[in-house]
Structure formats: structure tokens, C-alpha cells
Design a protein around this motif. Structure first.
Motif, PDB file in Angstrom:
ATOM      1  N   VAL A  53      34.099  42.350  42.120  1.00 47.75           N
ATOM      2  CA  VAL A  53      35.456  41.912  41.797  1.00 47.75           C
ATOM      3  C   VAL A  53      35.982  42.895  40.753  1.00 47.75           C
ATOM      4  O   VAL A  53      35.575  42.851  39.592  1.00 47.75           O
ATOM      5  CB  VAL A  53      35.470  40.466  41.254  1.00 47.75           C
ATOM      6  CG1 VAL A  53      36.898  40.033  40.947  1.00 47.75           C
ATOM      7  CG2 VAL A  53      34.797  39.503  42.222  1.00 47.75           C
ATOM      8  N   SER A  54      36.849  43.792  41.209  1.00 45.58           N
ATOM      9  CA  SER A  54      37.317  44.860  40.327  1.00 45.58           C
ATOM     10  C   SER A  54      38.601  45.458  40.871  1.00 45.58           C
ATOM     11  O   SER A  54      38.808  45.499  42.083  1.00 45.58           O
ATOM     12  CB  SER A  54      36.243  45.954  40.237  1.00 45.58           C
ATOM     13  OG  SER A  54      36.710  47.063  39.511  1.00 45.58           O
ATOM     14  N   ASP A  55      39.419  45.951  39.967  1.00 40.60           N
ATOM     15  CA  ASP A  55      40.591  46.719  40.365  1.00 40.60           C
ATOM     16  C   ASP A  55      40.301  48.219  40.335  1.00 40.60           C
ATOM     17  O   ASP A  55      41.167  49.030  40.632  1.00 40.60           O
ATOM     18  CB  ASP A  55      41.785  46.404  39.454  1.00 40.60           C
ATOM     19  CG  ASP A  55      42.371  45.036  39.741  1.00 40.60           C
ATOM     20  OD1 ASP A  55      42.251  44.558  40.891  1.00 40.60           O
ATOM     21  OD2 ASP A  55      42.941  44.428  38.814  1.00 40.60           O
TER      22      ASP A  55
ATOM     23  N   CYS B 212      40.903  41.976  41.510  1.00 38.07           N
ATOM     24  CA  CYS B 212      40.795  40.993  40.434  1.00 38.07           C
ATOM     25  C   CYS B 212      41.922  39.975  40.561  1.00 38.07           C
ATOM     26  O   CYS B 212      42.963  40.084  39.911  1.00 38.07           O
ATOM     27  CB  CYS B 212      40.851  41.677  39.073  1.00 38.07           C
ATOM     28  SG  CYS B 212      39.381  42.598  38.658  1.00 38.07           S
TER      29      CYS B 212
ATOM     30  N   CYS C 276      31.510  41.320  38.318  1.00 35.45           N
ATOM     31  CA  CYS C 276      32.897  40.929  38.084  1.00 35.45           C
ATOM     32  C   CYS C 276      33.465  41.574  36.824  1.00 35.45           C
ATOM     33  O   CYS C 276      32.895  41.440  35.744  1.00 35.45           O
ATOM     34  CB  CYS C 276      32.983  39.409  37.971  1.00 35.45           C
ATOM     35  SG  CYS C 276      34.652  38.778  37.754  1.00 35.45           S
TER      36      CYS C 276
ATOM     37  N   MET D  63      36.769  40.907  36.130  1.00 37.65           N
ATOM     38  CA  MET D  63      37.984  40.113  35.925  1.00 37.65           C
ATOM     39  C   MET D  63      37.812  39.210  34.713  1.00 37.65           C
ATOM     40  O   MET D  63      36.759  38.611  34.527  1.00 37.65           O
ATOM     41  CB  MET D  63      38.233  39.265  37.176  1.00 37.65           C
ATOM     42  CG  MET D  63      39.497  38.472  37.157  1.00 37.65           C
ATOM     43  SD  MET D  63      39.704  37.694  38.786  1.00 37.65           S
ATOM     44  CE  MET D  63      40.943  36.491  38.387  1.00 37.65           C
TER      45      MET D  63
END
Length: 181
Positions: free
Chosen positions: A27-29, A51, A69, A71
Motif C-alpha cells: 500500500v503505497s503511492d 494509499c 503499508c 499509508m
């Protein structure tokens, strides 16, 4: 901080704590460095989502062995991460500085509803992440063979894995009863 230290620690700590990881969620941008580290594992299905709570909410139950993650978390996100993790899953998650005691205690208390083990670990340059595990202890259950067989790491190894969980007494006292190890 050297970016390779961060990405190696965020990926390899949960991957070498998990007994037999097959499915990993990131979960990442900014997934590139984390995904690059995941390529060191053969036969692992890696899925990345942005995210957003909606992205995690739409994932299937009990479908991941490891979640990495980046986020910022709240109770809703952590509930969905718990839902998508398998019964022996690992979570590596960024969090506020350990100096922000109130924010961390709140986050760790929510994690305590879902995980048997919650431990901060050093990810370089004085920063920490949290390893939350439903089953395995990151220093007692480290897969030494997997950790030692990883190729092309610039920082991570089995000794760094174990040492990254060492915390000073002031942290232990501040988080007594919150950190679950």
C-alpha cells in the motif's frame, strides 16, 4: 537516509518473519523501490494499491500473507488490513516518530485488537516502522535461511534484522504494556 535501507527494511523484515509468504500487498503511492525489493523473492505474487481506504476496502478477505503499508493509519484502515491478512499474517507499517507517544499509543492499541506481536523496529536514520504479526515473533521466528539467501542487499541481513528491534529503556518504559512482544 539511503533509500535502499528503508526499502530493504520495510520488505525483508516481514518477509523473513513470515513462515511461507506467497501473496504480498504493498500500500503505497510510491511503490517502485518496494516492488524492486520484492523481485528478490521468486514465486511471490505481489499486488500494489494506492494509499486510499477504498483501495484496501475492495480487497478480498484473508488473501495476503504480508502487507507493507506506507499509508497513515486509522482504525478503519487497520481493520481492513486485518481483514485482508491471513491468520498468520505480518504487517510492516510506517508510523509517527516514537517521540509522538500519544499518536503511537493510539495506533498500537488498535493494532493490539488484531495482532499478537507489535514491535517498532529501526529502518535507518533514526526512523522506525512497526512490525505487527498475528502469529510469528520477528526475532524468535526469523527464517534465517531465507534472510541469508537474499542476493544483492546493500544493508539487510539476518543480524541487522534482529538488531533492528533493539530499543532503549526510555522507549520500553514509555510504551510498557502497549508494545506486544
Amino acid at each position: 537516509m539511503k533509500k535502499f535501507i528503508y526499502s530493504e527494511m520495510m520488505v525483508h523484515v516481514p518477509m523473513c518473519t513470515s513462515k511461507n509468504p506467497q501473496n504480498v500487498l504493498i500500500v503505497s503511492d510510491n511503490v517502485d523501490q518496494l516492488a524492486k525489493e520484492m523481485l528478490k523473492y521468486s514465486d511471490i505474487n505481489t499486488q500494489a494499491v494506492e494509499c486510499s481506504l477504498d483501495a484496501v476496502r475492495n480487497l478480498d478477505d484473508s488473501s495476503f500473507d504480508v502487507v507493507i503499508c506506507e499509508m497513515s493509519s486509522d482504525a478503519a484502515l487497520l481493520a481492513h488490513i486485518n481483514r485482508v491478512l491471513k491468520e498468520d499474517g505480518q504487517l510492516s507499517i510506517t508510523h509517527p516518530s516514537l517521540d509522538d507517544v500519544d499518536a503511537n499509543k493510539t495506533m498500537m492499541q488498535v493494532l493490539g485488537n488484531y495482532f499478537k506481536v507489535i514491535m517498532p523496529y529501526n529502518i535507518g536514520n533514526g526512523s522506525t516502522a512497526l512490525l505487527a504479526s498475528k502469529e510469528y515473533h520477528p526475532t524468535a521466528d526469523i527464517n534465517l535461511h531465507r534472510a541469508d539467501m537474499l542476493d544483492d542487499n546493500q544493508f539487510y541481513n539476518c543480524d541487522v534484522h534482529i538488531a533492528s528491534f533493539a530499543m532503549g529503556n526510555y522507549i520500553r518504559k514509555e510504551y510498557l504494556g502497549i508494545i506486544k512482544n
